[in-house]
Write a protein that holds these residues in place. Structure first.
Motif, short mmCIF file in Angstrom:
data_model
loop_
_atom_site.label_atom_id
_atom_site.label_comp_id
_atom_site.label_asym_id
_atom_site.label_seq_id
_atom_site.Cartn_x
_atom_site.Cartn_y
_atom_site.Cartn_z
N LYS A 1 -23.19 -14.31 7.88
CA LYS A 1 -23.50 -13.03 7.77
C LYS A 1 -23.43 -12.22 8.36
CE LYS A 1 -27.99 -11.94 8.79
NZ LYS A 1 -29.07 -12.06 8.34
N HIS A 2 -23.13 -12.25 9.57
CA HIS A 2 -22.17 -11.93 11.12
C HIS A 2 -20.58 -12.10 11.16
CE1 HIS A 2 -26.86 -11.53 11.87
NE2 HIS A 2 -26.57 -10.62 11.91
N ARG A 3 -20.07 -12.47 9.85
CA ARG A 3 -18.48 -12.71 10.37
C ARG A 3 -17.66 -11.98 10.42
NH1 ARG A 3 -16.37 -17.78 6.63
NH2 ARG A 3 -17.40 -18.71 8.78
N HIS A 4 -18.16 -10.47 9.21
CA HIS A 4 -17.46 -9.35 9.12
C HIS A 4 -18.73 -7.95 9.94
CE1 HIS A 4 -13.99 -11.22 8.57
NE2 HIS A 4 -14.40 -12.80 7.04
N PHE A 5 -17.78 -7.28 9.54
CA PHE A 5 -18.97 -6.01 9.56
C PHE A 5 -19.38 -5.71 8.84
CE2 PHE A 5 -18.86 -1.59 10.02
CZ PHE A 5 -20.79 -1.10 11.25
N GLU A 6 -20.32 -4.87 8.21
CA GLU A 6 -21.10 -4.59 6.44
C GLU A 6 -21.15 -3.08 6.96
OE1 GLU A 6 -23.54 -6.90 3.74
OE2 GLU A 6 -23.86 -6.66 5.58
N THR A 7 -20.69 -2.43 6.21
CA THR A 7 -20.69 -0.75 5.80
C THR A 7 -22.54 -0.96 5.95
OG1 THR A 7 -20.00 -0.34 4.18
CG2 THR A 7 -18.78 -0.40 5.86
N PRO A 8 -23.16 0.01 6.13
CA PRO A 8 -24.04 0.46 5.29
C PRO A 8 -23.55 0.24 3.58
CG PRO A 8 -24.19 1.95 7.21
CD PRO A 8 -22.56 0.95 7.20
N ILE A 9 -23.00 0.74 3.03
CA ILE A 9 -23.34 0.95 1.80
C ILE A 9 -23.11 -0.85 1.16
CG2 ILE A 9 -22.03 1.93 0.06
CD1 ILE A 9 -20.98 3.99 1.32
N GLU A 10 -22.37 -1.41 1.76
CA GLU A 10 -22.35 -2.57 1.28
C GLU A 10 -23.25 -3.86 1.46
OE1 GLU A 10 -18.79 -3.88 3.99
OE2 GLU A 10 -17.74 -4.27 2.57
N LYS A 11 -24.20 -3.31 2.60
CA LYS A 11 -25.26 -3.94 2.68
C LYS A 11 -26.71 -3.10 1.88
CE LYS A 11 -26.49 -3.54 6.83
NZ LYS A 11 -27.37 -3.51 8.86
N CYS A 12 -26.76 -2.15 1.46
CA CYS A 12 -27.42 -1.50 0.00
C CYS A 12 -27.22 -2.22 -1.02
CB CYS A 12 -26.88 -0.11 0.06
SG CYS A 12 -28.35 0.95 -0.40
N LYS A 13 -25.74 -2.04 -1.27
CA LYS A 13 -25.61 -3.53 -2.03
C LYS A 13 -25.99 -4.33 -1.98
CE LYS A 13 -21.22 -0.59 -3.98
NZ LYS A 13 -19.69 -0.38 -4.00
N ARG A 14 -25.74 -5.25 -1.48
CA ARG A 14 -26.18 -6.47 -1.19
C ARG A 14 -27.74 -6.44 -1.49
NH1 ARG A 14 -28.23 -9.07 2.93
NH2 ARG A 14 -26.86 -7.20 4.24
N LYS A 15 -28.10 -6.17 -0.66
CA LYS A 15 -29.61 -5.92 -0.66
C LYS A 15 -29.87 -5.31 -2.36
CE LYS A 15 -31.41 -5.28 3.78
NZ LYS A 15 -31.97 -4.77 4.44
N LYS A 16 -30.21 -4.81 -2.69
CA LYS A 16 -30.16 -4.24 -4.53
C LYS A 16 -30.04 -5.90 -5.24
CE LYS A 16 -29.99 0.55 -4.38
NZ LYS A 16 -29.29 1.83 -4.88
N LEU A 17 -29.07 -5.45 -4.98
CA LEU A 17 -28.61 -7.36 -5.87
C LEU A 17 -28.69 -8.33 -5.31
CD1 LEU A 17 -25.91 -8.39 -8.15
CD2 LEU A 17 -24.95 -9.37 -6.00
N ALA A 18 -30.14 -8.68 -4.59
CA ALA A 18 -30.45 -9.50 -3.88
C ALA A 18 -32.78 -9.07 -4.75
CB ALA A 18 -30.98 -9.80 -2.21
N HIS B 1 -32.29 -7.63 -7.61
CA HIS B 1 -32.36 -7.98 -8.63
C HIS B 1 -32.17 -9.26 -9.06
CE1 HIS B 1 -30.70 -7.24 -13.09
NE2 HIS B 1 -29.75 -7.70 -12.57
N LYS B 2 -31.46 -9.96 -8.82
CA LYS B 2 -31.79 -11.52 -8.45
C LYS B 2 -33.16 -11.93 -8.32
CE LYS B 2 -26.87 -13.10 -7.23
NZ LYS B 2 -26.26 -13.83 -6.34
N GLN B 3 -33.69 -11.51 -7.52
CA GLN B 3 -35.30 -12.22 -7.44
C GLN B 3 -36.18 -11.62 -8.31
OE1 GLN B 3 -36.84 -10.26 -4.11
NE2 GLN B 3 -38.87 -12.36 -3.39
N SER B 4 -36.24 -10.61 -8.46
CA SER B 4 -37.18 -10.15 -10.01
C SER B 4 -36.41 -10.55 -11.42
CB SER B 4 -36.86 -8.78 -10.29
OG SER B 4 -35.22 -8.04 -11.01
N LYS B 5 -35.23 -11.52 -11.21
CA LYS B 5 -34.51 -11.61 -12.76
C LYS B 5 -35.46 -13.48 -12.78
CE LYS B 5 -30.75 -11.00 -15.05
NZ LYS B 5 -29.35 -11.42 -14.92
N ARG B 6 -35.28 -14.34 -11.51
CA ARG B 6 -36.23 -15.28 -10.99
C ARG B 6 -37.43 -15.36 -11.34
NH1 ARG B 6 -34.75 -16.74 -5.71
NH2 ARG B 6 -32.89 -16.45 -5.84
#
Length: 62
Positions: free
Chosen positions: A34-51, A53-58
């Motif tokens: 998770k900490h291997r590369h720097f993650e921009t705030p936009i990328e972090k937001c996209k990752r959290k939204k995707l998570a 979405h996956k959680q609600s589908k499950r």
């Protein structure tokens, strides 16, 4: 910090196997990936939204 004490008559292979098991239990590899590369705030937001979405589908599948 994960530590393994190697016994006097213990083989290094078994100690390494115990160490790997403890590291995986502690979640060190996942944190490292998770900490291997720097993650921009936009990328972090996209990752959290995707998570979310996956959680609600499950949740609705059962």
């Amino acid at each position: 910090m994960t530590q393994i004490v190697v016994g006097e008559n213990e083989h290094i292979e078994s100690a390494l196997r115990r160490f790997k098991r403890e590291v995986s239990k502690a979640g060190i590899f996942q944190d490292m990936r998770k900490h291997r590369h720097f993650e921009t705030p936009i990328e972090k937001c996209k990752r959290k939204k995707l998570a979310l979405h996956k959680q609600s589908k499950r949740r609705f599948r059962t």
